[in-house]
Each structure stands twice: as structure tokens, then as C-alpha cells.
Design an enzyme around this catalytic site. Sequence first.
Site, short mmCIF file in Angstrom:
data_model
loop_
_atom_site.label_atom_id
_atom_site.label_comp_id
_atom_site.label_asym_id
_atom_site.label_seq_id
_atom_site.Cartn_x
_atom_site.Cartn_y
_atom_site.Cartn_z
CB SER B 213 -19.66 -0.71 94.70
OG SER B 213 -19.24 -1.57 95.74
CG ASP B 427 -24.33 2.09 100.84
OD1 ASP B 427 -24.04 1.10 101.56
OD2 ASP B 427 -23.70 2.38 99.81
CG HIS B 462 -23.27 -1.04 98.55
ND1 HIS B 462 -22.57 0.15 98.47
CD2 HIS B 462 -22.56 -1.93 97.82
CE1 HIS B 462 -21.48 -0.02 97.75
NE2 HIS B 462 -21.45 -1.27 97.33
#
Lengths: 484, 484
Positions: B213, B427, B462
Site C-alpha cells: 500500500s 483490490d 486491498h
Amino acid sequence: MFKKGGFVLLRRWTHEGAKSANRAMQFPCLDKLEQVSASLREKSAKNSSSASHAGNIPSNEPVYGKVQSGFELFKSSQPLFLDYGGVLPSFNIAYETWGELNAEKSNALLIHTGLSASSHARSSDRNPQPGWWENFIGPGNKTIDTDRFFVICTNVLGGCYGSTGPSSPDPDDGKPYATRFPMLSVQDIVRAQHRLVKDHFGITKLYASVGSSMGGMQSLAYAQLFPGDVEKVVSVSACARSHPSSIAMRHAQRQVLMADPNWSRGFYYSSAEHPEKIPPHIGMKLAREIATVTYRSGPEWESRFGTERLDDERTPTLCPDFLIETYLDHQGEKFSLEYDANSFLYLSKTMDLFDLSRSHFERSARRRKENSSFYGGQEVQKQYSDEPYPASKRRRTTTLDQSRKDLKAGLEPLKNVRLLIVGVKSDGLFPYWQQREIVELLDQAPAVKYVELNESQSLYGHDTFLLDTQYVGKSIGGFLTEGY
Amino acid sequence: MFKKGGFVLLRRWTHEGAKSANRAMQFPCLDKLEQVSASLREKSAKNSSSASHAGNIPSNEPVYGKVQSGFELFKSSQPLFLDYGGVLPSFNIAYETWGELNAEKSNALLIHTGLSASSHARSSDRNPQPGWWENFIGPGNKTIDTDRFFVICTNVLGGCYGSTGPSSPDPDDGKPYATRFPMLSVQDIVRAQHRLVKDHFGITKLYASVGSSMGGMQSLAYAQLFPGDVEKVVSVSACARSHPSSIAMRHAQRQVLMADPNWSRGFYYSSAEHPEKIPPHIGMKLAREIATVTYRSGPEWESRFGTERLDDERTPTLCPDFLIETYLDHQGEKFSLEYDANSFLYLSKTMDLFDLSRSHFERSARRRKENSSFYGGQEVQKQYSDEPYPASKRRRTTTLDQSRKDLKAGLEPLKNVRLLIVGVKSDGLFPYWQQREIVELLDQAPAVKYVELNESQSLYGHDTFLLDTQYVGKSIGGFLTEGY
């Protein structure tokens, strides 16, 4: 302050009299919101002191820009018992029509709106402003030919453009319902429309029921509740049951709006008694920004805005400076005073609750029956309990398979109706598989037609139905004239 | 009130002394928020009056639950000139380490965190609480073997778990920076880490830079800025440049948080002077709810929650009653006092600004150079202008093709590094095509390895990088030990 390495004193900024290493950030976006609040407060105080009305009707209602004079009012004085236990002792439905109803009353077409639209789908003599579906309705070559059809469009029950909703007076005390308004289902909205169609116009069978988004939920619900009273149904970018992802996005919008202190748990309508009240324009702006994210698509934004900023030479701030941010900000601002916040909250929740499952249908029927039998002062309505929810339930208790069968059973009545389902690949809010699901659950019945727009046909996401006269418009137009 | 059709008086509810047709809705969720505010205010007043500190350090800092004592502090007294024109005259970086640095200093691995994580990636003697990547780090069979590697994890610059951020004192007046804190880029964060690695540990070349991320943005930036100083780079669920959709979602979170009146334009830290101040816990809760929507996936929610409500027999309300709503509510609440609101705002914007394009790199280099030459009291830093933005720019001015070429040029230095890129199909925040894009822009260089998890491998969206030791963990583990 001296530093190693030959550095000397920094040029210092000051903030509220204190020195600081960097300049304090500016917040023009917040300044603007404060200015709006101040000007609303001033306006509200002025309206209240002028005492031109009894103080029962919200004095700041005229700020909802779209309230127009061009609609008719259908007034129903019979109570409407609602799916979730509430009641409307009486109600109004605002509507507009285009075209002529033929002698057999066989050419009527009902347009159902999305969450925020008024009955003003198209311009008219009474209201020449363009309607929200202006390019789809009209004489001649439009999707919906007004030379052929008698077109009706209503403002939904719960709305704020003439139909009874949370900003309407509660008949018991003449003050706005606010959050004393009962919770609605999509089916309740449709039952109110059915009264207009049947009781007022005397139309026993609609030629077509047409809707997109929440309107597409209504058109399907119309067919579920009154399968004999409609010949053709068009449902664009809708679904047979809301999805938890969509609920999550709408939940976020509602919670954000409810956190605006001006919302005041729904009692924000100013009056002679409360001239200080102003609508929750900040919460509405934010809710609309979140909603806008769900209405469009990433690829559209990439090609329109990319990651460009207004000015690359500026230090970025927490107020909008990416193009995409200024777009969202603008969309939110436009909407923030145009629509009643309570109408938005109720209808948003109504969309979440949409479910054509058999069990849902039966539960609602039982509740309405129970409730109407209470309607005599003996018992209370089963509404808004004070009991805390049991905290134990964390996961679903039915299987995916069970819930699919339940939905399939609920859709059974739709097999008697000719259906057009339209899906859009770039729609993230009502993804295309939700439209495919409807078709699958109807066992691909021959009376069901399915059209799906791919990304090369539309990048407009959920908003495609508002913009695309080519693929969406022509599909609907073709379906409506087929066998007419 | 008598009705036609034999109906008699309705059973009436009362609201604030007025009668009403339906009972007013209850808002237990808002009651709860008001209770939290009241208890924070009480606590803040008590802390301020106890005067156990000078009043310069935020007295309510201890409510950020994760601030722990188990980290070391690297203190840099040299100013850090920043990409967007600001300066940190000095700064601290909180870090933790696991394993042993070998004599050649060739086995060091730097873990970069996502937005809200602390340096506590794994438990240790100094802090036995489980870390945020507990299952991925450790001796033996874990993804990152601490018998083999010397593992460093920092709290990012701008954070609130020990590193210098907006809640840290401005050296000029000892009061929290708040929104006097300068805007950061991901590259600034990485430069601060590079000082720790090089100046403090004397490590000239990292064996690996690993992140997911925002951490995956950092690991790529590390390779762009210091391609000679790192051998292998792992970037999971990240991108080479933020996408307008992700910016839109983060923009919504920021605006919601900034609209909380307790945010006070960032100056919400209570002190002896301002004991009445409390952190914007409502805005934080709402922002986290929106963020949570972007962290997980629809199919996961369908199987976990579906559209079930806590109790189908209850009348639905505007407070959470769908399972998915109670989940979001809980996630928001947990986070609302755990993290500093200003850290959240700054780092959220930092992610939006992430862009490895060549033009971005050059602009930043020029700005830092200009700014450091001002650092002597002669000129002001180019920060936070008061000038209104020109309103004219509505659409992007570069073509998609130009901006792609710019990005490709910016990625050039990464060709000198061995790269593992991991993407996850479910995601929605950093969609898999953004990871594929990195690989494509590097011309599928042989040193680049790409792994993509399909929906049957992970539905966690995610958040997959936090949960999936199987596919994500094993891919990273294999890549790290290859040729070691």
C-alpha cells in the site's frame, strides 16, 4: 536559533502570535462553508421575522432550488399503511404528464425517478425548464414518443419536490414530519403511484413502467406487486436486491450527513419559534461528494482529470487542488441546498432496503395487515423501538444459496410481464452482474430482454442512464415500440 | 380526527410535546458519539488541570492507543528540505529492529508501512504485543526470516507513533505543529528513512526494501531515489502514480474529517491554555468508515454479511442496522481515537500526490534546491499561498500518452533493481492494472517479477497484504531468498 553546518536563522512564520518553522496552511474551502452558513442564518432569521406564514411550513424551503410550480398534485385522503409499520394518514403525490391518454387508456407510461429527481422529466408549457430526462422524452424520434404515449412522471413519496416527505407537515401538528416520518420501502412508493394511476387516472393497465437506478427498482417492484396492471417493464442500472457494497457507500453518506450539527436529528427546519435553524448544507455537500464517487467511473476520470492539479507550482493543501477534487467539490456544493436532507436520508435507506425476495414480500404483507388492524387506537404501531439491538449477530445466518432461492421465488410474478433489463459495464454502484442476475433468476424467460453496455459504449458508470440516448435510449425505444 | 371508511382516531405519538402520526426515530448511534465527546472533554480538562507537563505536548496524546514504548528514536538535527517547499529544521524517526546486522552490513531489510501503522511490525522483548505484520516476520519459516535478515521498520515521517508529525512540537514555539506542518511527499518520507539507514546504521546498501500500500509506494520511491542503495524491492498493492478514483475516495475522507468542528483547522490539541479542546473523533470515525469501504471487497461482504439486518422484525432506522453497517461502524469507532487526525490528513494527501513521473521528480528537485538556498532568512519558503486558484482549469492539459511517457521515464532508475510487484484482483483501491502498469512501463525487464492473486486466492481486497501469508507471504519469501 543556530544550526550546525553554516545554517543560520530560518525565516519564521507566525501563527496566532506564535512563531513557526513553516507557514500555517490556509483553508479557503472551509472559509466558504462558513460564509454559506452565515448567509443561511441571516436569510432564515429574516424569513422568520417577516411572519408571512404561520411558521409551520419550513421557511427555508424555497432554497431547494428545483421546487417548481409546473406539477399537479394528487391528494389521497386514505391512510397508506407502510411495509415497515408506519402509516401516512394522507399523502400527496406531485406529478407531471406529457402526451394524451387515449380513449381506451391503453397508452400510459409511468416513469419512475432516481433518488433525487423531481417529476420534471421534460420541459412543458407550465414549466419550460429542461427536465432531467429532456433528451429521452418528446414527440417524434425520442426514446419515449409523446405523440404515441401518455407519459406520467411522479416525485416519489418521501421526496421534497411536491410529494409528501419528511419536510411535509405532519397532519397532527402541522409541523414538518422531520424524523417522525415513517420509514418507506420502494414498494410503498410504488403503491402510492398505483393509487394515482388507478384511482386518479382510472388506468387499469399501464402500457409500461420505466425506471433507472432507484427508478429501476420501482419498475421491478411495480411488476412484482401488480403484475396484471402493467404490460412492459424497463429497468436500467438497477437490481433485484441491494448489495452490501452499495449499502456501505450509502451508509457512509448518511452517517456523514447526520454528523452535521445543523442536521439536529432531522429537526433543522427553521420557523418563527426557531429562526436560528439552518439546513445541514455541509453534511449534504459531503454526502453528495461521496455519492458522486459512486456515480461515475475511474476511466472517465482518468481521461478527464488524470492526476493533474490546478497548479503544480503551488504547495498542495488539504482543500481541493487536484482537478478531480475540484470536480467533486463543485458537485457537492451544487447539490447541498437543492435537496432536502431528510428526504435524502430516508430514500437512501429505502434503496438499501430494496429486496424483491419472497420472504421480504411476505413479511411486509403481514406487517401492513397487523398495522392496519391497530389503526383504531387500541395498539401502538410497531415502530422505532428503544430496545438496544442484540450485539450477538455478526455474520449472515442464511446461506448464499438460500437467499438466492428466496429472491428467485420473489421474482416469480415478473415472469408474467415483458421485461427489458439494461446493465452498464462501467457502473460500480449497480454492477452489471446484478442486472444479469435478474435475467438468470427469471430462468432467461423469453419475455426478458437483456442489453449490456460495454466500456467502449459508455464510460459514464451509473450515470449512463442520464446521458446516453444512443445505446440506452435506443434499447428502450425499440423495446417500447415492439408490437405496439 | 375522523376518517372516511370507518377508521377512528389514530394512536398518537408525541415528540417534544407535539402530537405526531408516527413515533419519532431514535438515534442511539448519535447518543453514543455525544457520550464520547463528553467523556473526552472531561478527561482533557482533568489532564490540563493536573499540570503534570508544560502544556506544550498534547495532553490527550495518550488516547492514541498504539503509542508504545518499545521503539528507538533516531534524531536528525540537520534540516530536511521537502519536495513541496517546506522544511523540517530537525526530526525524529521512531524505529524497531529484529534480527542481527551482520558484519558486512549486507543483510538489512527495511519494511515500509501503510498509512496508519506504527514501527511495531512484530512483537519483541521490549514490546510483546503482536505487531501489524506479526505472522510475516520471525525466525524460521516466516516470510521474512529474522535469523537471516536484520529487519528495520520505521514509523513514517508525518505519523504519530514516535516519528515527527503534525502532533509533534514545532521547534520554534514548542507547540504542536498542527497544520503548520509542511506538506510531505512519499519521497520525503523515504529520504528521512535513508538517513536512518545510512547515517545511523552505516548501511550503504539495503538487501531489500519491502512495502505494501503506501509502503509499496515508499519501496518504489526508495529505488527511484537511491537505486544504488538497494538490491531488491518488493511492492505489494501499490502503484507508480495515484489514480483519480483513489484520490476521490481519500478526498472524501479528508473533507469529512475537516468538517468535524472539533478539528478546528488542525489546532485541536488540548493544553493548559485550551483544556476544552478534544480531537475530532467523529470525523475520524466517519473517515475510517469510508476508508474501510475501499479496503475490502464486495464479494467478501456478500458472503459475510449479505443484506441481513440485525433484526428483520424491527423498523429500520438511520443508525446502523444492516450487518454491513454495524461492521463499518465498529471499524470506524475502533480507529477514531487511535490515530492522530492531522497525521491521517497529511499522509492521505501524500498518497494522492504520489507520482514517480520524471517531471515530478525534476520539479521536486528544483524546489528543494531553491528552498535550501532560501534557508538563511533572505527569502520566504514557497508555501501555502493565499492567492485564490485560477478557476479556469477544468480538464487535464496533458494527453494520456504524454503522461504515460513521463511516468515511464521516471521509472527508468528502477531497472537497476530486482523488483517483485504483487497485485490482487479483488483490490478496488489499488486495482491490479496499476501493478501490471509498473511491469509494463519497465518493459517487462527480466529483473521484474510479477505475481497476481485472483479472486479464488483472495477476496480480502486491498487488505490482502495484512492477512494472506499464503500467496503474498510465500511470494515475498521466495523472492527474498532467491540467490541470497
